[in-house]
Design an enzyme around this catalytic site. Structure first.
Site, mmCIF file in Angstrom:
data_model
loop_
_atom_site.group_PDB
_atom_site.id
_atom_site.type_symbol
_atom_site.label_atom_id
_atom_site.label_comp_id
_atom_site.label_asym_id
_atom_site.label_seq_id
_atom_site.Cartn_x
_atom_site.Cartn_y
_atom_site.Cartn_z
ATOM 1 N N GLY A 47 -38.944 -13.981 -82.628
ATOM 2 C CA GLY A 47 -38.104 -12.925 -82.053
ATOM 3 C C GLY A 47 -37.819 -13.196 -80.587
ATOM 4 O O GLY A 47 -36.736 -12.886 -80.080
ATOM 5 N N ASP A 68 -49.222 -6.664 -78.586
ATOM 6 C CA ASP A 68 -49.493 -7.759 -79.532
ATOM 7 C C ASP A 68 -50.950 -7.790 -79.986
ATOM 8 O O ASP A 68 -51.284 -8.494 -80.939
ATOM 9 C CB ASP A 68 -49.148 -9.110 -78.892
ATOM 10 C CG ASP A 68 -47.639 -9.320 -78.799
ATOM 11 O OD1 ASP A 68 -46.891 -8.543 -79.420
ATOM 12 O OD2 ASP A 68 -47.218 -10.251 -78.099
ATOM 13 N N SER A 121 -45.703 -16.662 -74.736
ATOM 14 C CA SER A 121 -44.592 -16.049 -73.995
ATOM 15 C C SER A 121 -44.193 -16.910 -72.803
ATOM 16 O O SER A 121 -43.010 -17.099 -72.514
ATOM 17 C CB SER A 121 -45.010 -14.674 -73.461
ATOM 18 O OG SER A 121 -45.061 -13.739 -74.491
ATOM 19 N N ARG A 148 -40.622 -19.331 -72.088
ATOM 20 C CA ARG A 148 -39.823 -19.243 -70.860
ATOM 21 C C ARG A 148 -39.820 -20.563 -70.102
ATOM 22 O O ARG A 148 -38.821 -20.924 -69.485
ATOM 23 C CB ARG A 148 -40.341 -18.098 -69.987
ATOM 24 C CG ARG A 148 -39.943 -16.736 -70.591
ATOM 25 C CD ARG A 148 -40.738 -15.627 -69.994
ATOM 26 N NE ARG A 148 -40.327 -14.318 -70.481
ATOM 27 C CZ ARG A 148 -40.712 -13.768 -71.630
ATOM 28 N NH1 ARG A 148 -41.500 -14.446 -72.460
ATOM 29 N NH2 ARG A 148 -40.305 -12.552 -71.973
ATOM 30 N N ARG A 180 -35.493 -8.139 -88.095
ATOM 31 C CA ARG A 180 -35.829 -7.492 -86.812
ATOM 32 C C ARG A 180 -34.574 -7.067 -86.050
ATOM 33 O O ARG A 180 -33.545 -7.731 -86.109
ATOM 34 C CB ARG A 180 -36.706 -8.444 -85.979
ATOM 35 C CG ARG A 180 -37.993 -8.754 -86.736
ATOM 36 C CD ARG A 180 -38.912 -9.628 -85.961
ATOM 37 N NE ARG A 180 -39.401 -8.961 -84.776
ATOM 38 C CZ ARG A 180 -40.176 -9.550 -83.873
ATOM 39 N NH1 ARG A 180 -40.522 -10.808 -84.033
ATOM 40 N NH2 ARG A 180 -40.591 -8.883 -82.825
ATOM 41 N N GLN A 210 -38.792 -8.669 -73.964
ATOM 42 C CA GLN A 210 -37.760 -9.546 -74.543
ATOM 43 C C GLN A 210 -36.378 -9.051 -74.157
ATOM 44 O O GLN A 210 -35.497 -9.840 -73.806
ATOM 45 C CB GLN A 210 -37.897 -9.572 -76.066
ATOM 46 C CG GLN A 210 -39.180 -10.242 -76.524
ATOM 47 C CD GLN A 210 -39.316 -10.300 -78.024
ATOM 48 O OE1 GLN A 210 -38.519 -9.719 -78.758
ATOM 49 N NE2 GLN A 210 -40.328 -11.000 -78.488
ATOM 50 N N SER A 217 -39.552 -3.269 -73.360
ATOM 51 C CA SER A 217 -39.515 -4.544 -74.075
ATOM 52 C C SER A 217 -39.225 -5.685 -73.107
ATOM 53 O O SER A 217 -38.152 -5.755 -72.504
ATOM 54 C CB SER A 217 -38.437 -4.497 -75.178
ATOM 55 O OG SER A 217 -38.131 -5.807 -75.599
HETATM 56 C C1 S3P Z 1 -42.768 -10.913 -75.792
HETATM 57 C C2 S3P Z 1 -42.636 -9.573 -75.656
HETATM 58 C C3 S3P Z 1 -43.172 -8.610 -76.618
HETATM 59 C C4 S3P Z 1 -44.190 -9.237 -77.558
HETATM 60 C C5 S3P Z 1 -43.748 -10.561 -78.066
HETATM 61 C C6 S3P Z 1 -43.492 -11.524 -76.922
HETATM 62 C C7 S3P Z 1 -42.154 -11.791 -74.779
HETATM 63 O O1 S3P Z 1 -42.115 -8.090 -77.388
HETATM 64 O O2 S3P Z 1 -44.450 -8.375 -78.634
HETATM 65 O O3 S3P Z 1 -44.731 -11.114 -78.904
HETATM 66 O O4 S3P Z 1 -42.488 -12.986 -74.725
HETATM 67 O O5 S3P Z 1 -41.325 -11.292 -74.015
HETATM 68 P P1 S3P Z 1 -41.271 -6.829 -76.851
HETATM 69 O O6 S3P Z 1 -40.964 -7.139 -75.465
HETATM 70 O O7 S3P Z 1 -40.041 -6.739 -77.692
HETATM 71 O O8 S3P Z 1 -42.186 -5.659 -77.053
#
Ligand code: S3P
Length: 430
Positions: free
Chosen positions: A93, A305, A23, A27, A121, A167, A165
């Site tokens: 994703g 996760d 993650s 970024r 997704r 993300q 979330s």
């Molecule tokens: C992530 C956020 C999570 C996680 C993904 C990585 C991120 O998803 O499951 O593997 O890097 O922001 P969600 O924020 O959609 O739950």
């Protein structure tokens, strides 16, 4: 590809240096792309997902020099350039969603596509708020990749998110950097704060705080991130597999070095401690079999996760464990509730699926001779199956094992070293 794993079932022993956090690595690449200047990143994850982010950064005009230290040079948000071909997000994703947020600032057209897993997704959760800010986006069926963004001037807005979330929060906040005025995001609980951490690192002015349990972040548009120099900490979501392996086989001891230790990523450690494991910030062990536990909805965002890995600890524990409030698992790289249930059943474990979770009756007594795990193109299912195979010992076959490289390319090297397993990789047609 298929992996044929033969494990001695002797437990896990040794020191684990987990790969750079995925993650944070995504970024790091995206902020380096958005920044004006030269950013230097050490211990960047080599996962395929992050490689896709590096390709994205190149496609939008950054110069990317790979190496032990990845050097990314860019000219700032106003100078992002239109990609000349479709952006392939692979299995990621995170890149799809954060990339959609950034692409709103790219003049011209950015088209995103990915593999068969990411194409299932939901994307409307990101597309709709971005449209409210004025973004021009079209997606297949309104909710899926491929999706196309036409860059335009956005206006900051206020959002109260119903799904926790990171993300989604991050996609909106990144778009907010290029928008006119203020963007405010309220999330139901604090999710992983890595975007906010990069705001601090890159000198972005923003505010954050809590309203009860809700977490609020505000950022003003028109700010360009400053370039940075950073070492990425180790990935707790990768380490979780070996920590679970260690505490599920009494007598084992895995020490973990250099792992990110923020609370928002450490929920799985609290669950394991509650089950009887010991974790001293570095070493994970257990003196006797773990006891089953209940994972509550409030805990889910801090371990979303890690639930496939935790399901392995539940299978090895005494008594019943359950998870609820985790419907988001159904829209991860696979339907992780169904995938976990299928994986555990193939090891002879009693498991029940619920719409928003699952429950497990611990016990690994009736494990059949050889078991097969179908990864469903989901790296965390493949790795969970491998760890369970090592706990039980003997032969485990994992189909679709190439997916492990999307987050943890050196997983099987670590497995061989820490669990004494041998792994034969067999090419198959899928
Ligand atoms: C992530 C956020 C999570 C996680 C993904 C990585 C991120 O998803 O499951 O593997 O890097 O922001 P969600 O924020 O959609 O739950």
């Amino acid at each position: 590809m298929r992996a044929r794993l033969i494990a001695p079932g002797r437990g896990f022993e040794g020191v684990l240096v987990p790969p750079g956090d995925k993650s944070i690595s995504h970024r790091a690449v995206l902020f380096a792309l958005a920044a004006a200047g030269t950013s230097r990143i050490r211990n960047l994850s080599t996962a395929e997902d992050v490689v896709a982010s590096l390709r994205f950064a190149s496609a939008l005009g950054a110069s990317v020099v790979p190496g032990e230290e990845v050097v990314i040079e860019a000219r700032g948000l106003e100078y992002l350039t239109e990609p000349s071909s479709v952006i392939d997000v692979g299995n990621s994703g995170t890149l799809a969603r954060l990339g959609l947020g950034l692409a709103t600032m790219v003049p011209g057209l950015s088209v995103f596509a990915g593999d068969s897993s990411v194409s299932k997704r939901p994307m409307a959760r990101v597309i709709e708020p971005l449209r409210r800010m004025g973004a021009v986006i079209e997606a297949r069926g309104g909710d899926r990749l491929p999706a196309a963004v036409r860059g335009s001037r956005l206006v900051g807005r206020e959002f109260s998110l119903s799904i926790p979330s990171a993300q989604l929060k991050s996609a909106i906040l990144l778009a907010g950097l290029g928008a006119v005025g203020r963007t405010r995001v309220t999330e139901p609980v604090l999710t992983r704060p890595h975007t906010e951490e990069f705001f601090s690192t890159c000198g972005i002015e923003f505010e954050e705080g809590f309203e009860g349990k809700q977490h609020v972040v505000e950022v003003w548009g028109g700010q360009t991130p400053r370039a940075f120099d950073l070492e990425i900490p180790g990935d707790p979501s990768a380490a979780a597999f070996f920590i679970v392996g260690s505490v599920s086989t009494p007598g084992s001891k895995v020490s973990v070095s250099g792992m990110y230790d923020g609370k928002t990523r450490g929920g799985f450690l609290e669950v394991l401690e509650r089950m009887g494991a010991s974790w001293d910030g570095r070493g994970a062990s257990a003196t006797r079999a773990l006891e089953g536990t209940e994972v509550t909805p409030a805990e889910v965002p801090s371990l979303i996760d890690e639930l496939p890995a935790l399901s392995v600890a539940f299978a090895a524990a005494r008594g019943r464990s359950s998870v609820s409030g985790a419907a988001e698992l159904r829209v991860k790289e696979s339907d992780r509730i169904a995938a976990v249930a299928e994986m555990l059943k193939n090891f002879g474990v009693e498991v029940e699926e619920h719409f928003d979770g699952f429950s497990v009756n611990g016990g690994l007594d009736s494990v059949p001779g050889s078991r097969t795990v179908d990864s469903r193109l989901d790296h965390r299912i493949a790795m969970s199956g491998a760890i369970l195979g090592c706990i039980v010992g003997g032969e485990t076959v994992i189909d679709g094992v190439e997916t492990v490289a999307t987050s943890y390319p050196s997983f099987f090297d670590d497995l061989t070293r820490l669990a004494g397993a041998s792994v034969e990789l067999i090419q198959t047609q899928r």
